[in-house]
Scaffold this active site. Structure first.
Site, PDB file in Angstrom:
ATOM      1  N   LYS A  42       0.790  -1.202  -0.028  1.00  0.00           N
ATOM      2  CA  LYS A  42       0.180  -0.017  -0.257  1.00  0.00           C
ATOM      3  C   LYS A  42       0.861   1.208   0.061  1.00  0.00           C
ATOM      4  O   LYS A  42       0.279   2.280  -0.243  1.00  0.00           O
ATOM      5  CB  LYS A  42      -0.737  -0.210   1.245  1.00  0.00           C
ATOM      6  CG  LYS A  42      -1.641  -1.068   1.544  1.00  0.00           C
ATOM      7  CD  LYS A  42      -2.325  -1.010   2.885  1.00  0.00           C
ATOM      8  CE  LYS A  42      -2.929  -1.890   3.288  1.00  0.00           C
ATOM      9  NZ  LYS A  42      -3.427  -2.122   4.914  1.00  0.00           N
ATOM     10  N   GLY A  43       2.186   0.916   0.377  1.00  0.00           N
ATOM     11  CA  GLY A  43       2.952   2.197   0.467  1.00  0.00           C
ATOM     12  C   GLY A  43       3.235   3.164  -0.450  1.00  0.00           C
ATOM     13  O   GLY A  43       3.432   4.468  -0.201  1.00  0.00           O
ATOM     14  N   ASP A  99       7.432   2.661  -2.374  1.00  0.00           N
ATOM     15  CA  ASP A  99       7.791   3.888  -1.333  1.00  0.00           C
ATOM     16  C   ASP A  99       9.342   4.079  -1.121  1.00  0.00           C
ATOM     17  O   ASP A  99       9.753   4.953  -1.259  1.00  0.00           O
ATOM     18  CB  ASP A  99       6.834   3.819  -0.215  1.00  0.00           C
ATOM     19  CG  ASP A  99       6.782   2.444   0.507  1.00  0.00           C
ATOM     20  OD1 ASP A  99       7.565   1.566   0.002  1.00  0.00           O
ATOM     21  OD2 ASP A  99       6.249   2.301   1.539  1.00  0.00           O
ATOM     22  N   ASP A 102      14.904  -0.421   0.804  1.00  0.00           N
ATOM     23  CA  ASP A 102      15.379  -0.801   1.983  1.00  0.00           C
ATOM     24  C   ASP A 102      16.514  -1.728   1.682  1.00  0.00           C
ATOM     25  O   ASP A 102      17.707  -1.475   1.101  1.00  0.00           O
ATOM     26  CB  ASP A 102      14.461  -1.000   2.872  1.00  0.00           C
ATOM     27  CG  ASP A 102      15.129  -1.220   4.306  1.00  0.00           C
ATOM     28  OD1 ASP A 102      15.996  -0.241   4.742  1.00  0.00           O
ATOM     29  OD2 ASP A 102      14.767  -2.029   5.192  1.00  0.00           O
ATOM     30  N   LYS A 131      17.079   4.102   1.018  1.00  0.00           N
ATOM     31  CA  LYS A 131      17.970   3.885   2.229  1.00  0.00           C
ATOM     32  C   LYS A 131      19.255   3.214   1.673  1.00  0.00           C
ATOM     33  O   LYS A 131      19.453   2.043   2.214  1.00  0.00           O
ATOM     34  CB  LYS A 131      17.081   3.123   3.348  1.00  0.00           C
ATOM     35  CG  LYS A 131      16.611   3.884   4.389  1.00  0.00           C
ATOM     36  CD  LYS A 131      16.120   2.952   5.483  1.00  0.00           C
ATOM     37  CE  LYS A 131      14.915   3.378   6.211  1.00  0.00           C
ATOM     38  NZ  LYS A 131      14.258   2.495   7.141  1.00  0.00           N
ATOM     39  N   PHE A 152      13.683   5.229  10.696  1.00  0.00           N
ATOM     40  CA  PHE A 152      12.508   4.540  10.155  1.00  0.00           C
ATOM     41  C   PHE A 152      11.692   5.924  10.187  1.00  0.00           C
ATOM     42  O   PHE A 152      11.194   6.895  10.969  1.00  0.00           O
ATOM     43  CB  PHE A 152      11.922   3.500  11.303  1.00  0.00           C
ATOM     44  CG  PHE A 152      10.751   2.742  10.850  1.00  0.00           C
ATOM     45  CD1 PHE A 152      11.059   1.711  10.170  1.00  0.00           C
ATOM     46  CD2 PHE A 152       9.550   3.250  10.838  1.00  0.00           C
ATOM     47  CE1 PHE A 152      10.057   1.032   9.330  1.00  0.00           C
ATOM     48  CE2 PHE A 152       8.479   2.694  10.381  1.00  0.00           C
ATOM     49  CZ  PHE A 152       8.727   1.326   9.459  1.00  0.00           C
ATOM     50  N   VAL A 153      11.330   5.854   8.759  1.00  0.00           N
ATOM     51  CA  VAL A 153      10.202   7.052   8.404  1.00  0.00           C
ATOM     52  C   VAL A 153       8.856   6.662   8.213  1.00  0.00           C
ATOM     53  O   VAL A 153       8.704   5.650   7.695  1.00  0.00           O
ATOM     54  CB  VAL A 153      10.956   7.742   7.070  1.00  0.00           C
ATOM     55  CG1 VAL A 153      12.255   8.426   7.732  1.00  0.00           C
ATOM     56  CG2 VAL A 153      11.062   6.798   5.780  1.00  0.00           C
ATOM     57  N   ASP A 159       4.174   3.883   6.196  1.00  0.00           N
ATOM     58  CA  ASP A 159       3.373   3.310   7.660  1.00  0.00           C
ATOM     59  C   ASP A 159       4.300   2.591   8.586  1.00  0.00           C
ATOM     60  O   ASP A 159       5.485   2.339   8.438  1.00  0.00           O
ATOM     61  CB  ASP A 159       2.413   2.307   7.248  1.00  0.00           C
ATOM     62  CG  ASP A 159       2.889   0.980   7.054  1.00  0.00           C
ATOM     63  OD1 ASP A 159       3.804   0.857   6.125  1.00  0.00           O
ATOM     64  OD2 ASP A 159       2.809  -0.033   7.828  1.00  0.00           O
ATOM     65  N   ARG A 165       0.099   6.724   7.462  1.00  0.00           N
ATOM     66  CA  ARG A 165       0.162   6.955   6.036  1.00  0.00           C
ATOM     67  C   ARG A 165      -0.447   8.299   5.447  1.00  0.00           C
ATOM     68  O   ARG A 165       0.052   8.794   4.273  1.00  0.00           O
ATOM     69  CB  ARG A 165      -0.387   5.774   5.211  1.00  0.00           C
ATOM     70  CG  ARG A 165      -0.097   4.398   5.348  1.00  0.00           C
ATOM     71  CD  ARG A 165      -0.678   3.484   4.619  1.00  0.00           C
ATOM     72  NE  ARG A 165      -0.592   1.955   4.947  1.00  0.00           N
ATOM     73  CZ  ARG A 165       0.589   1.391   4.526  1.00  0.00           C
ATOM     74  NH1 ARG A 165       1.617   1.909   3.819  1.00  0.00           N
ATOM     75  NH2 ARG A 165       0.495   0.064   4.918  1.00  0.00           N
TER      76      ARG A 165
END
Ligand code: IMP
Ligand code: MG
Length: 183
Positions: A42-43, A99, A102, A131, A152-153, A159, A165
């Site tokens: 969903k990000g 989104d 990582d 990241k 952590f953003v 989310d 969100r």
């Protein structure tokens, strides 16, 4: 600013300007091609909604849903496509949108499925945040909004436990909120 946010990394206006520039670059690069924008749920929903309106060539839009098993702070090696795109991808130029990049496990696995199994003609990858310091699996990424340090953003689609969100900016979550628990 929301009480749970330690500091804002990217303001609404900074994000708007950057997403506009990404849309213009995608427009220039992919003009004349048969393009499907494929966003991962969903990000990336907030990002892709803005990105789409910054792209000025005809494109189709589709979504896929990925599940990854393991500890939720970092995705495990087992990344699966839970919902496949409806759109036929064979031979198309697919712009895979997420989104945040990582470890790279999610994007590399989805990229493999899209090209090898679903037959995309060519693939471009686009992430709002990268990241870099956390990369485990190397993934070529064509369009990056911002590089981000190892914190952590949340916000602008990102989310923590499915919350935050809807924040219009991207901020660092107060560590006290996830330290000592499943995150
Ligand atoms: P990767 O497979 O490790 O590259 O994980 C990418 C996914 O991890 C992203 O789609 C996000 O859902 C999640 N993720 C990684 N870092 C963050 C973060 O700082 N905030 C929110 N979600 C994150
Ligand atoms: Mg995600």
């Amino acid at each position: 600013m929301h009480d749970d946010i330690d500091r804002i990394l990217f303001s609404e206006s900074a994000i708007r300007a950057r997403v506009q520039a990404l849309g213009q670059k995608i427009t220039r690069d992919l003009v004349g091609q048969d393009v499907v924008i494929l966003a991962l749920l969903k990000g990336s929903v907030v990002f892709v909604a803005d990105l789409l309106r910054a792209i000025d060539i005809p494109v189709k839009v589709d979504f896929a849903w990925v599940s990854s098993y393991g500890h939720a702070t970092t995705s495990s090696g087992k990344v699966q496509l839970k919902v496949f795109p409806d759109e036929q991808l064979r031979g198309k130029t697919v712009v895979l949108v997420d989104d945040i990049l990582d470890t790279g496990r999610t994007l590399s696995e989805v990229a493999r499925r899209i090209t090898q199994d679903l037959g995309a003609g060519s693939l471009r990858t686009c992430v709002l945040l990268d990241k870099v310091a956390r990369r485990v699996v190397p993934v070529p990424v064509d369009y990056v909004g911002f590089e981000v340090e190892d914190v952590f953003v949340v916000g602008y689609g990102l989310d923590f436990a499915d919350r935050y969100r809807n924040l219009p900016y991207i901020g660092v979550l107060k560590p006290a909120l996830y330290e000592g628990g499943e995150s």
